[in-house]
Enzyme design. Structure first.
Site, mmCIF file in Angstrom:
data_model
loop_
_atom_site.group_PDB
_atom_site.id
_atom_site.type_symbol
_atom_site.label_atom_id
_atom_site.label_comp_id
_atom_site.label_asym_id
_atom_site.label_seq_id
_atom_site.Cartn_x
_atom_site.Cartn_y
_atom_site.Cartn_z
ATOM 1 N N ARG A 64 68.402 70.153 42.396
ATOM 2 C CA ARG A 64 67.726 69.529 43.537
ATOM 3 C C ARG A 64 68.434 68.286 44.090
ATOM 4 N NH1 ARG A 64 63.243 67.605 43.572
ATOM 5 N NH2 ARG A 64 62.571 68.405 45.576
ATOM 6 N N CYS A 86 82.736 69.756 37.845
ATOM 7 C CA CYS A 86 83.863 69.316 38.655
ATOM 8 C C CYS A 86 83.536 69.354 40.139
ATOM 9 C CB CYS A 86 85.074 70.188 38.343
ATOM 10 S SG CYS A 86 85.447 70.147 36.596
ATOM 11 N N GLU A 87 82.558 68.586 40.556
ATOM 12 C CA GLU A 87 82.222 68.417 41.971
ATOM 13 C C GLU A 87 81.644 67.018 42.128
ATOM 14 O OE1 GLU A 87 80.369 71.171 44.351
ATOM 15 O OE2 GLU A 87 80.982 72.926 43.201
ATOM 16 N N PRO A 106 50.289 77.783 45.700
ATOM 17 C CA PRO A 106 51.093 76.627 45.290
ATOM 18 C C PRO A 106 52.032 76.976 44.141
ATOM 19 C CG PRO A 106 48.893 76.476 44.359
ATOM 20 C CD PRO A 106 48.909 77.718 45.211
ATOM 21 N N GLY A 107 53.229 76.448 44.199
ATOM 22 C CA GLY A 107 54.164 76.558 43.081
ATOM 23 C C GLY A 107 54.401 75.170 42.537
ATOM 24 N N ARG A 108 55.179 74.412 43.303
ATOM 25 C CA ARG A 108 55.553 73.047 42.935
ATOM 26 C C ARG A 108 54.351 72.198 42.508
ATOM 27 N NH1 ARG A 108 60.025 70.552 45.115
ATOM 28 N NH2 ARG A 108 60.020 72.041 46.839
#
Ligand SMILES: *Cc1c(COP(=O)(O)O)cnc(C)c1O
Length: 407
Positions: free
Chosen positions: A307, A337-338, A269-271
């Protein structure tokens, strides 16, 4: 009116004042609470938990987990170096990744990792050559692609036959045989990782069934194995959705692999371990209103937390110090700037004013880890709270840090 937000008892606004913004704040207690929950679920199994570094590779965060006795899962030479520096025992590190280079394999072999998770016939050939050159036997597991669909974001599913990950069942046996025969390879077992942020048991169950089918075939051929690695991907709760029940997962895996009690079960597991332990603190710069929308412009952007822009992901957001007054539906956006640069869209937010601090929750996994310097924005600082005490564990970058390698 909700109370002022605190992290390990310290007001978030005070942390923002002390360390500046944007800043990631991690809580050691929160990480350990998640680990405890996972350990309790798997306690009957003698399972090894290998923390997937890519979720949050900060050394201080890794140290919390290495000191708690975890192994590590790494997907690059860089992560291997960081895992070792953070105190993970080499023999508890599994080395995954679909494109390991010969240099990375050589490093893993010299540092004596537990196993290489191999994802193609050509990669196994390369590993054998590296092992022969070093005159050192390379332990390896084969990553099975179980052709299982998991309901998660398309960019983070990895267990279907259309995806680049793992090898299909027919080839698994061939690679295992090859490893069994080779003098420079040591076949350890099977690996499987079907994706990230999976909140249902079904896909894990189907993957475990596919792995168990392969184990039976290995057994029938008399090929011994000692590791069964079921990867990570355990889903957490960002908004209202329920999270994966890790006790049910443990039960399912135990049942599926009960015919082989001597094989060691691994999970990666990471998250699950770090997501809810991290918050991103950001300051409100400006408010503005067009004929269609209200915007809250903050000093954190998609380069700090990718994310939402990347997956349309939801993160809870709340003012550190709530003001009274009506909430509004707003877009919380950064300075990049997006138009894809947003932390939240059409979110009901309590009233804020310039200078206020917002706390973006569930930012401990794939937050700083995926951050960049896009728009020449220095990356945020990172702070670890332990016992109510805050420690800067990565200083804020400067513009000099951004340009230092340029010639
Ligand atoms: C990314 C990854 C993990 C960790 O995934 P989480 O969703 O963070 O648990 C584990 N194993 C492998 C092989 C990975 O690529």
């Amino acid at each position: 009116m909700p109370a002022e937000l605190r992290i390990e008892g310290v007001p978030a606004a005070a942390l923002a004042r002390r360390f500046g913004t944007p800043v990631f704040i991690y809580s050691r207690a929160a990480i350990l609470a998640r680990l405890e929950r996972l350990r309790r679920a798997f306690s009957r199994l003698g399972t090894s938990i290998c923390y997937a570094l890519k979720a949050n590779p900060n050394r201080a965060v890794c140290r919390v987990l290495s000191e708690a006795g975890l192994g590590a899962e790494v997907v690059s030479g860089g992560e291997l170096v960081r895992a070792l520096a953070a105190g993970f025992a080499p023999g508890s590190i599994v080395f995954s990744g679909v494109g390991k280079t010969a240099d990375e394999m050589d490093l893993g072999l010299r540092r004596a990792v537990l196993t290489f998770n191999v994802e193609s016939a050509e990669e196994l050939g390369a590993l054998e050559r590296v092992a022969r050159r070093r005159r050192r036997v390379a332990p390896f597991s084969v990553r099975l692609n179980p052709d299982v669909k998991a309901r998660t974001h398309p960019h983070v599913t990895t267990g279907r036959a259309e995806e680049k990950f793992g090898v299909e069942a027919a080839l698994v046996l061939e690679l295992a045989r090859r490893g069994h025969r080779s003098r420079w390879l040591d076949f350890k077992g099977l690996h499987c990782h079907i994706g990230s942020q999976i909140r249902e048991l079904g896909p894990f169950k189907r993957a475990a069934e596919a792995v168990a089918r392969m184990l039976r075939r290995l057994q029938a051929e008399g090929i011994p194995f000692s590791l069964v690695d079921m990867g990570g991907g355990l889903g957490v709760r960002y908004g209202a959705e329920p999270e994966l029940d890790c006790a049910q997962l443990a039960e399912t895996l135990e049942r599926e692999f009960s015919p082989w009690p001597a094989a060691r079960l691994l999970v990666e597991p990471g998250r699950y371990l770090v997501a809810d332990a991290g918050s991103l603190l950001t300051r409100v710069l400006y408010r503005k209103q067009t004929s269609r929308r209200r915007f809250v412009i903050v000093d954190a952007a998609m380069n700090d937390l990718a994310r939402p822009a990347l997956y349309g992901a939801f993160h809870p957001i709340a003012p550190a110090r709530p003001r009274s007054g009506p909430s509004h539906r707003v877009d919380v956006v950064g300075p990049i700037c997006e138009s894809g640069d947003f932390l939240a869209r059409q979110r009901l937010l309590a009233p804020v004013e310039p200078g206020d601090i917002l706390v973006v929750g569930m930012a401990g996994a794939y937050g700083f880890a995926m951050s960049s310097q896009y728009n020449s924005r220095p990356r945020a600082a990172e702070v670890l709270m332990a016992g109510g005490h805050a420690r800067l564990v990565r200083r804020r970058e400067t513009v000099a840090d951004i340009v230092f390698a340029e010639r």
